[in-house]
Design a protein around this motif. Structure first.
Motif, PDB file in Angstrom:
ATOM      1  N   HIS A 322       0.821  -1.208   0.000  1.00  0.00           N
ATOM      2  CA  HIS A 322       0.000   0.000   0.000  1.00  0.00           C
ATOM      3  C   HIS A 322       0.861   1.267   0.000  1.00  0.00           C
ATOM      4  N   SER A 323       1.972   1.216   0.701  1.00  0.00           N
ATOM      5  CA  SER A 323       2.880   2.370   0.702  1.00  0.00           C
ATOM      6  C   SER A 323       3.442   2.619  -0.690  1.00  0.00           C
ATOM      7  N   GLY A 324       3.714   1.535  -1.419  1.00  0.00           N
ATOM      8  CA  GLY A 324       4.218   1.686  -2.774  1.00  0.00           C
ATOM      9  C   GLY A 324       3.233   2.403  -3.683  1.00  0.00           C
ATOM     10  N   ARG A 325       1.944   2.135  -3.496  1.00  0.00           N
ATOM     11  CA  ARG A 325       0.932   2.818  -4.309  1.00  0.00           C
ATOM     12  C   ARG A 325       0.804   4.290  -3.910  1.00  0.00           C
ATOM     13  N   VAL A 326       0.941   4.594  -2.624  1.00  0.00           N
ATOM     14  CA  VAL A 326       0.930   5.996  -2.191  1.00  0.00           C
ATOM     15  C   VAL A 326       2.080   6.744  -2.857  1.00  0.00           C
ATOM     16  N   LEU A 327       3.253   6.127  -2.856  1.00  0.00           N
ATOM     17  CA  LEU A 327       4.424   6.754  -3.469  1.00  0.00           C
ATOM     18  C   LEU A 327       4.227   6.903  -4.981  1.00  0.00           C
ATOM     19  N   ALA A 328       3.691   5.881  -5.614  1.00  0.00           N
ATOM     20  CA  ALA A 328       3.530   5.900  -7.062  1.00  0.00           C
ATOM     21  C   ALA A 328       2.526   6.957  -7.522  1.00  0.00           C
ATOM     22  N   THR A 329       1.496   7.205  -6.718  1.00  0.00           N
ATOM     23  CA  THR A 329       0.488   8.192  -7.092  1.00  0.00           C
ATOM     24  C   THR A 329       0.876   9.607  -6.684  1.00  0.00           C
ATOM     25  N   GLY A 330       1.965   9.751  -5.929  1.00  0.00           N
ATOM     26  CA  GLY A 330       2.397  11.069  -5.486  1.00  0.00           C
ATOM     27  C   GLY A 330       1.640  11.605  -4.291  1.00  0.00           C
ATOM     28  N   ALA A 331       0.851  10.749  -3.622  1.00  0.00           N
ATOM     29  CA  ALA A 331       0.024  11.202  -2.506  1.00  0.00           C
ATOM     30  C   ALA A 331       0.753  11.171  -1.173  1.00  0.00           C
ATOM     31  N   GLY A 332       2.041  10.885  -1.170  1.00  0.00           N
ATOM     32  CA  GLY A 332       2.779  10.853   0.081  1.00  0.00           C
ATOM     33  C   GLY A 332       4.200  10.390  -0.137  1.00  0.00           C
ATOM     34  N   GLU A 333       4.887  10.207   0.983  1.00  0.00           N
ATOM     35  CA  GLU A 333       6.270   9.743   0.972  1.00  0.00           C
ATOM     36  C   GLU A 333       6.392   8.524   1.874  1.00  0.00           C
ATOM     37  N   VAL A 334       7.459   7.760   1.663  1.00  0.00           N
ATOM     38  CA  VAL A 334       7.676   6.513   2.392  1.00  0.00           C
ATOM     39  C   VAL A 334       9.094   6.479   2.922  1.00  0.00           C
ATOM     40  N   LEU A 335       9.236   6.098   4.193  1.00  0.00           N
ATOM     41  CA  LEU A 335      10.537   5.907   4.818  1.00  0.00           C
ATOM     42  C   LEU A 335      10.661   4.473   5.293  1.00  0.00           C
ATOM     43  N   THR A 336      11.867   3.945   5.263  1.00  0.00           N
ATOM     44  CA  THR A 336      12.102   2.665   5.913  1.00  0.00           C
ATOM     45  C   THR A 336      12.184   2.897   7.416  1.00  0.00           C
ATOM     46  N   ARG A 337      12.146   1.801   8.146  1.00  0.00           N
ATOM     47  CA  ARG A 337      12.234   1.923   9.597  1.00  0.00           C
ATOM     48  C   ARG A 337      13.556   2.567  10.014  1.00  0.00           C
ATOM     49  N   ASP A 338      14.650   2.218   9.352  1.00  0.00           N
ATOM     50  CA  ASP A 338      15.950   2.789   9.691  1.00  0.00           C
ATOM     51  C   ASP A 338      16.030   4.266   9.326  1.00  0.00           C
TER      52      ASP A 338
END
Length: 391
Positions: A322-338
């Protein structure tokens, strides 16, 4: 019509079914929700009739086994269960639930004289029970279609359960798939979809007291939620307190949404963090500038329906999807745990709040969602397809 809804005992999967189940009830149809005993009380809290089938499976233990790092990682304080059998561990978990539920669910579908079985995509007992009872199955997605690639594999995986219930060839995706995701958010699929407007149900409850109200022109509001799963798996993976403290400040009001069971995990919080307990997420997003979360389907779709951009730190496979789709649509950003250090969290939050592009992308998805037929509008369409299939 008598419609049997089914999921294994995971509250968020149940919640995704509630709006359509209530739409069928409101249209005058009989509805029954069947799951393992552990979900009985939660189902009752939705107001829907419930039936218990099968036995409980240690879902948390199985998820912990295939997600947490190996025992030589002291940061997580636990070992990883060895891989057994064939296929991904997640599929082994879904099979274990299906093995627990299928026989009782098939019997219930026959005895209750169900006209259709509605199942969420990981409740693999659903299509087998429907086939055993000789009625159509309807697959109801709770987010992106992460099981789509497994379609060809599922009949072979589920063959022992099908044979045990006298079922030969069957389609594990059923008669049709009802999809609450707008086109731009959904992954590419090659099967028929019936689009449905996403209506959030994030559990029973009311708005916080005192009410939140608008945050004011000089402050931004960030809603932080970490779902229910991560705290159950391992407290150190429940990042909500770290995130809340990192983002709170004179110009930022943080609303930290937790369950009563998570409250002891919060520790000391910054003065600008307001904790709300057992409040459905959709009641908190109206005046939010940003939602920071783990990437669960319900959290993501609820936020997007409000047109709110997201900052996500996924740790489970479905959260990654789901995070990948948020990133792909430009609706947000994604960080790894680290990557999710206080400094990086603050920097990403500032970018998301101050810029227009992510808000515009989230607004676009919101408009697509609102343009889809509501669950109530789909009941007649689903009914006609079920009747035509049974004829």
């Amino acid at each position: 019509m008598r419609v049997l809804f089914t999921t294994w005992a995971w509250p968020s999967h149940l919640y995704a079914m509630v709006p359509l189940a209530w739409a069928f009830r409101a249209a005058g149809h009989d509805v029954l929700v069947a799951s393992q005993p552990a979900l009985g009380e939660e189902t009752a809290r939705t107001g829907l009739p419930a039936a218990s089938v099968g036995t409980d499976v240690d879902a948390v233990g199985m998820v912990r086994g295939y997600v947490l790092p190996a025992a030589n990682d002291p940061a997580d304080g636990g070992g990883q269960a060895p891989r057994t059998g064939k296929g991904p561990r997640a599929m082994q978990m879904f099979y274990a639930h299906a093995d627990s539920m299928t026989d009782d669910l098939a019997r219930l579908a026959r005895d209750w004289r169900a006209d259709a079985v509605v199942f969420e995509p990981t409740a693999l007992a659903g299509p087998i029970a429907a086939a055993a009872a000789g009625v159509p199955a309807v697959r109801l997605l709770y987010g992106t279609d992460l099981m789509g690639r497994a379609r060809a594999l599922l009949p072979q995986v589920l063959a022992p359960l099908a044979e045990r219930n006298g079922v030969g060839a069957f389609d594990p995706f059923g008669l049709l798939t009802v999809d609450p995701c707008p086109d731009d958010f959904q992954v590419p699929v090659d099967h028929a979809r019936l689009a449905m407007r996403y209506v959030p149900f994030n559990g029973p409850g009311g708005p916080p007291r005192p009410p939140l109200g608008p945050p004011g022109t000089a402050r931004r509001r960030v809603v932080v939620t970490w779902g229910h799963t991560m705290a159950k798996l391992a407290p150190e993976r429940f990042l909500a307190p770290l995130v809340a403290n990192a983002l709170a400040g004179p110009e930022t009001e943080v609303v930290l949404a937790v369950s009563a069971g998570q409250r002891p995990l919060l520790g000391e919080l910054a003065p600008d963090v307001r904790v709300v307990e057992d409040t459905p997420l959709h009641l908190l997003t109206d005046h939010a500038d940003l939602v920071v979360a783990h990437g669960g389907a319900g959290t993501v779709l609820t936020s997007l329906r409000a047109g709110v951009p997201l900052l996500l730190v996924p740790q489970l496979p479905d959260h990654l999807g789901h995070s990948g789709r948020v990133l792909a649509t430009g609706a947000g950003e994604v960080l790894t745990r680290d990557e999710a250090t206080p400094e990086r969290l603050r920097a990403e939050a500032r970018k998301l709040i101050s810029g227009d592009a992510h808000r515009a992308a989230a607004d676009k998805l919101r408009e697509q969602m609102l343009g889809l037929p509501s669950p109530a509008e789909l009941v007649a369409e689903i009914e006609s397809r079920v009747v035509a299939c049974a004829a």
